[in-house]
Design a protein around this motif. Structure first.
Motif, PDB file in Angstrom:
ATOM      1  N   ALA A 279       5.453 -17.188  10.307  1.00 38.35           N
ATOM      2  CA  ALA A 279       6.139 -17.202   9.199  1.00 38.35           C
ATOM      3  C   ALA A 279       5.532 -17.461   7.780  1.00 38.35           C
ATOM      4  O   ALA A 279       6.082 -16.978   6.648  1.00 38.35           O
ATOM      5  N   CYS A 280       4.530 -18.095   7.902  1.00 43.56           N
ATOM      6  CA  CYS A 280       3.890 -18.584   6.737  1.00 43.56           C
ATOM      7  C   CYS A 280       2.946 -17.403   6.200  1.00 43.56           C
ATOM      8  O   CYS A 280       2.359 -17.621   5.121  1.00 43.56           O
ATOM      9  N   LYS A 281       2.644 -16.474   7.190  1.00 42.92           N
ATOM     10  CA  LYS A 281       1.889 -15.454   6.576  1.00 42.92           C
ATOM     11  C   LYS A 281       2.484 -14.213   5.989  1.00 42.92           C
ATOM     12  O   LYS A 281       3.391 -13.721   6.937  1.00 42.92           O
ATOM     13  N   ALA A 282       1.834 -13.091   5.153  1.00 39.43           N
ATOM     14  CA  ALA A 282       2.169 -11.889   5.299  1.00 39.43           C
ATOM     15  C   ALA A 282       1.215 -11.022   5.577  1.00 39.43           C
ATOM     16  O   ALA A 282       0.192 -11.235   5.440  1.00 39.43           O
ATOM     17  N   LEU A 283       1.492  -9.853   5.828  1.00 40.04           N
ATOM     18  CA  LEU A 283       0.663  -9.100   6.221  1.00 40.04           C
ATOM     19  C   LEU A 283       0.216  -8.001   4.903  1.00 40.04           C
ATOM     20  O   LEU A 283       1.204  -7.189   4.393  1.00 40.04           O
ATOM     21  N   ARG A 284      -0.877  -7.942   4.305  1.00 40.86           N
ATOM     22  CA  ARG A 284      -1.259  -6.917   3.376  1.00 40.86           C
ATOM     23  C   ARG A 284      -2.195  -5.943   3.509  1.00 40.86           C
ATOM     24  O   ARG A 284      -3.115  -6.120   4.761  1.00 40.86           O
ATOM     25  N   ARG A 285      -2.649  -5.127   2.783  1.00 40.81           N
ATOM     26  CA  ARG A 285      -3.596  -3.983   3.026  1.00 40.81           C
ATOM     27  C   ARG A 285      -4.534  -3.768   1.603  1.00 40.81           C
ATOM     28  O   ARG A 285      -3.982  -3.973   0.746  1.00 40.81           O
ATOM     29  N   CYS A 286      -5.787  -4.064   1.636  1.00 40.39           N
ATOM     30  CA  CYS A 286      -6.740  -3.843   0.386  1.00 40.39           C
ATOM     31  C   CYS A 286      -6.716  -2.173   0.344  1.00 40.39           C
ATOM     32  O   CYS A 286      -7.000  -1.314   1.200  1.00 40.39           O
ATOM     33  N   LEU A 287      -6.244  -1.892  -0.758  1.00 41.04           N
ATOM     34  CA  LEU A 287      -6.638  -0.365  -1.359  1.00 41.04           C
ATOM     35  C   LEU A 287      -8.140  -0.174  -1.469  1.00 41.04           C
ATOM     36  O   LEU A 287      -8.056   1.052  -1.818  1.00 41.04           O
ATOM     37  N   GLY A 288      -8.926  -1.072  -1.846  1.00 43.49           N
ATOM     38  CA  GLY A 288     -10.178  -0.731  -1.993  1.00 43.49           C
ATOM     39  C   GLY A 288     -11.114  -0.406  -0.596  1.00 43.49           C
ATOM     40  O   GLY A 288     -11.703   0.505  -0.589  1.00 43.49           O
TER      41      GLY A 288
END
Length: 189
Positions: A169-178
């Motif tokens: 719950a402490c983390k979010a999932l992201r993606r680098c567009l680079g």
């Protein structure tokens, strides 16, 4: 983390070296959840521990690990107290902890600019070059825009949110567009 004796300082160092059960790359000291150690006599100790959030399931594992380490160091009685005030915040993560998160592939939390409650923003999911969302209207005022979440792999600020929750719950999932790599972001609290 005030200690009064050399033994308390030693016990604080030992307890602080315990790895976090959810992020074993960080110690409890680096995470900032270990608050104090109070020695009672020569072989009884009380440890103050603040969870990252109320109801954090890792607090039990942290307590057991602290008890094991301090008992192995000769403490007959170890009590771990959950202390909720002052509340833990991501500002409590040490600079070493932030660097370790980055090296482990997790974007560390952004630093907060002011004390007090953390505003909840439900706006655009991109952190750089954010165009207005067609349904949400104009982009927020640039002066109020938070610093970007940088990719821990390539350093790009052009990232997007995939999910507000990740493995914990402490983390979010992201993606680098680079570089196109997905990564966890330790959310600010």
């Amino acid at each position: 983390m005030v200690t009064g004796t050399a033994l308390e300082a030693e016990l604080l160092e030992l307890a602080g070296a315990v790895p976090d059960p959810e992020l074993p790359v960080l110690t409890l000291r680096e995470l900032g959840v270990l608050r104090a150690v109070h020695l009672h006599g020569t072989d009884a100790v009380e440890v103050d521990l603040t969870p990252t959030y109320t109801g954090c399931p890792a607090i039990e594992a942290m307590s057991v690990d602290i008890e094991r380490v301090l008992r192995a160091h000769g403490m007959r009685e170890v009590t771990v107290r959950t202390v909720l005030s002052p509340a833990w915040s991501t500002d409590d993560i040490t600079p070493e902890g932030r660097q370790k998160l980055r090296e482990f592939g997790i974007a560390p939390p952004r630093t907060r600019r002011t004390a007090g409650p953390v505003p909840l923003a439900l706006g655009p999911t991109r952190t750089a070059n954010a165009a207005p969302h067609p349904r949400l209207g104009a982009a927020p005022d640039p002066g109020t825009e938070p610093e970007p979440v940088r990719c821990p792999h390539c350093g790009s600020a052009d990232t997007e949110l995939l999910s507000r929750f990740s493995s914990t719950a402490c983390k979010a999932l992201r993606r680098c567009l680079g570089c196109r790599e997905p990564f966890d972001h330790f959310k600010e609290l």
